[in-house]
Design a protein around this motif. Structure first.
Motif, short mmCIF file in Angstrom:
data_model
loop_
_atom_site.label_atom_id
_atom_site.label_comp_id
_atom_site.label_asym_id
_atom_site.label_seq_id
_atom_site.Cartn_x
_atom_site.Cartn_y
_atom_site.Cartn_z
N MET A 176 0.87 -1.17 0.00
CA MET A 176 0.00 0.00 0.00
C MET A 176 0.90 1.22 0.00
O MET A 176 1.60 1.50 0.98
N VAL A 177 0.93 1.93 -1.12
CA VAL A 177 1.80 3.10 -1.29
C VAL A 177 1.03 4.36 -0.93
O VAL A 177 -0.10 4.56 -1.39
N THR A 178 1.64 5.21 -0.11
CA THR A 178 1.00 6.47 0.28
C THR A 178 1.94 7.64 0.03
O THR A 178 3.17 7.47 -0.07
N LYS A 193 -14.28 -4.45 -14.34
CA LYS A 193 -14.42 -3.01 -14.48
C LYS A 193 -14.50 -2.34 -13.11
O LYS A 193 -15.27 -2.74 -12.25
N GLY A 194 -13.68 -1.33 -12.93
CA GLY A 194 -13.72 -0.54 -11.70
C GLY A 194 -12.91 -1.09 -10.55
O GLY A 194 -12.83 -0.46 -9.49
N GLN A 195 -12.29 -2.27 -10.72
CA GLN A 195 -11.54 -2.86 -9.61
C GLN A 195 -10.12 -2.33 -9.58
O GLN A 195 -9.40 -2.34 -10.58
N TYR A 196 -9.72 -1.86 -8.40
CA TYR A 196 -8.37 -1.35 -8.17
C TYR A 196 -7.78 -2.08 -6.97
O TYR A 196 -8.51 -2.54 -6.10
N ALA A 197 -6.44 -2.16 -6.94
CA ALA A 197 -5.76 -2.87 -5.86
C ALA A 197 -4.40 -2.24 -5.61
O ALA A 197 -4.03 -1.24 -6.25
N THR A 198 -3.66 -2.83 -4.69
CA THR A 198 -2.33 -2.35 -4.37
C THR A 198 -1.31 -2.91 -5.35
O THR A 198 -1.58 -3.85 -6.10
N GLY A 245 3.18 -8.57 2.70
CA GLY A 245 2.57 -7.25 2.60
C GLY A 245 3.38 -6.16 3.29
O GLY A 245 3.95 -6.36 4.36
N PHE A 246 3.40 -4.98 2.65
CA PHE A 246 4.14 -3.84 3.17
C PHE A 246 3.32 -2.56 3.01
O PHE A 246 2.35 -2.52 2.23
N THR A 247 3.74 -1.53 3.72
CA THR A 247 3.34 -0.17 3.41
C THR A 247 4.58 0.55 2.90
O THR A 247 5.71 0.21 3.28
N ALA A 248 4.39 1.52 2.02
CA ALA A 248 5.52 2.25 1.45
C ALA A 248 5.13 3.71 1.24
O ALA A 248 3.99 4.00 0.87
N ARG A 249 6.07 4.61 1.48
CA ARG A 249 5.84 6.03 1.26
C ARG A 249 6.58 6.50 0.02
O ARG A 249 7.77 6.22 -0.15
N ILE A 290 -4.90 -10.20 0.73
CA ILE A 290 -4.16 -9.28 1.58
C ILE A 290 -4.21 -7.87 1.01
O ILE A 290 -4.10 -6.88 1.76
N SER A 291 -4.41 -7.73 -0.28
CA SER A 291 -4.57 -6.40 -0.86
C SER A 291 -5.76 -5.68 -0.24
O SER A 291 -5.67 -4.49 0.12
N TYR A 292 -6.86 -6.38 -0.10
CA TYR A 292 -8.05 -5.81 0.55
C TYR A 292 -7.72 -5.39 1.97
O TYR A 292 -8.10 -4.30 2.42
N ARG A 293 -6.98 -6.24 2.68
CA ARG A 293 -6.62 -5.93 4.07
C ARG A 293 -5.74 -4.69 4.14
O ARG A 293 -5.91 -3.83 5.01
N LEU A 294 -4.76 -4.57 3.26
CA LEU A 294 -3.88 -3.41 3.26
C LEU A 294 -4.67 -2.12 3.03
O LEU A 294 -4.44 -1.10 3.69
N ILE A 295 -5.60 -2.18 2.09
CA ILE A 295 -6.41 -0.99 1.79
C ILE A 295 -7.31 -0.64 2.97
O ILE A 295 -7.41 0.53 3.38
N GLN A 296 -7.97 -1.63 3.54
CA GLN A 296 -8.87 -1.38 4.66
C GLN A 296 -8.12 -0.83 5.87
O GLN A 296 -8.61 0.07 6.56
N ASP A 297 -6.95 -1.36 6.15
CA ASP A 297 -6.17 -0.85 7.27
C ASP A 297 -5.77 0.60 7.05
O ASP A 297 -5.75 1.40 7.99
#
Length: 305
Positions: A176-178, A193-198, A245-249, A290-297
Motif C-alpha cells: 500500500m503506497v502512500t 471493471k472498476g476494480q483497483y488494488a495495491t 505485505g508492506f506499506t511504502a511512502r 491481503i490487498s483488501y486488508r492493506l487498503i482497509q487498514d
C-alpha cells in the motif's frame, strides 16, 4: 511493536491451528497406523479442488469412508490437531469415490464462508498437492521422482542422481503506497471493471523484500519510495505463493505507468475512496486477499501528518 504473528493470522489462509508434527513425517510405522485409525481426518481434493458442502462448509472423511491404502493413493501428512492426524488426498479420475452431500469446489470461490483455520488448512493442503503434482520428475536429470516424508519431499529414482526435492513457495511482495494523506491504487486491464488494488510483484533473485517493493513500485508506476515497512503475510495457494505485505511512502505523486502492466493508477484520499466505493465506481479486490486488508487498514488509520 505490533505482534506480526497475530497480525498475519487475521489474513485469510493465515490462521493455522494445526501442529505440523514434522518429526512424524519419516515415521512409516506411525503413519501407517494413523491411516488405519478411524479418528484420522482425510481432506480429499479433485483437480486441486477441496470437498465442500453445498453451503461451502468443509467436508472431511475418515479412512473407513475412503480407504486410501486400498485405493493405492499417496496421502500427504499435514499434521495433528487434538491428537487427530490430518492427511490431504489427491484423488484421481478413476478413484471410484462419489461424495455424498458435497462437491469439489474452487477454493478461491468458497473461502469466505469458511472459518479462518479451515481456510488455512485447505490452503496448506492444496499447496502440497500442487507441488507433488508438479514434481513427478527430477528437475536435474528427468528421471521419475517418488514421494518421501509423507509427501513433504520427493526423491529421484535415478541411481546416478538421487536428488532430493523439497516443496517450494514463490515469494511475492505487495504494498500500500502512500504520499501524505493519499493512497495509491492501480488496476490491470484484465480485471473486472472498476476494480483497483495495491501494487504487487514477485521477488527476484538477489533482492531483499524491501528492495523488491521499491523496484515493483518504480517499474509499474514510476515512483521512488523512501520508506518500506512490513505489514503482514498471507499464504496464497493460487497456485503456490506467499504474499508479503508492506506499506511504502512515495517521494511524490507523479505517476509514469508501465502500460504492459498497469492500465490505470490513481491517488485517493480516504474520503474520496470511500465515496467512490459507496457509488460502485471503484471496487476493491476480493475480501480474502491481503490487498483488501492493506487498503482497509489504511482507510481505517489516522490521516498521516
Amino acid at each position: 511493536m505490533p505482534n506480526h504473528l497475530a497480525y498475519s493470522a487475521l489474513n485469510y489462509f493465515g490462521a493455522s491451528d494445526l501442529d505440523r508434527a514434522h518429526l512424524r513425517r519419516r515415521d512409516a510405522a506411525w503413519l501407517s497406523q494413523r491411516l488405519q485409525d478411524p479418528a484420522t481426518v482425510l481432506l480429499p481434493f479433485l483437480h486441486l479442488k477441496p470437498l465442500l458442502s453445498d453451503t461451502h462448509q468443509l467436508m472431511t472423511l475418515s479412512v473407513n469412508e475412503l480407504p486410501v491404502q486400498d485405493l493405492g493413493l499417496s496421502p500427504i501428512f499435514l499434521g495433528l490437531k487434538e491428537d487427530r492426524a490430518y492427511f490431504a488426498i489427491d484423488l484421481q479420475e478413476n478413484h471410484g469415490f462419489i461424495p455424498l452431500g458435497g462437491s469439489f469446489q474452487e477454493l478461491w470461490e468458497a473461502t469466505l464462508p469458511l472459518a479462518r483455520p479451515q481456510s488455512s488448512l485447505l490452503a496448506y493442503a492444496k499447496a502440497m498437492i500442487h507441488w507433488n503434482r508438479q514434481h513427478q520428475f527430477c528437475y536435474v536429470c528427468g528421471a521419475p521422482a517418488v514421494s518421501k516424508d509423507a509427501g513433504h519431499g520427493r526423491k529421484c529414482t535415478n541411481p546416478a542422481c538421487h536428488t532430493s526435492h523439497f516443496p517450494r513457495t514463490d515469494t511475492a511482495v505487495i504494498a500500500m503506497v502512500t504520499c501524505g494523506d493519499s493512497g495509491l491504487l492501480a488496476r490491470q486491464a484484465s480485471w473486472p471493471k472498476g476494480q483497483y488494488a495495491t501494487i504487487a510483484g514477485f521477488l527476484e533473485p538477489g533482492e531483499t523484500l524491501e528492495h523488491a517493493v521499491a523496484r515493483e513500485v518504480q517499474e509499474e508506476v514510476g515512483l521512488q519510495v523512501t520508506q518500506v515497512e512490513y505489514h503482514s503475510s498471507q499464504p496464497w495457494p493460487f497456485p503456490a505463493s506467499i504474499m508479503v505485505g508492506f506499506t511504502a511512502r512515495a517521494e511524490n505523486t507523479h505517476l509514469h505507468l508501465d502500460p504492459a502492466e498497469i492500465e490505470d493508477a490513481r491517488w485517493f484520499t480516504r474520503s474520496q475512496l470511500k465515496e467512490l466505493m459507496s457509488t460502485g465506481e471503484i471496487k476493491l479486490p476480493p475480501a480474502l486477499s491481503i490487498s483488501y486488508r492493506l487498503i482497509q487498514d489504511w482507510l481505517n488509520a489516522d490521516v498521516e501528518q
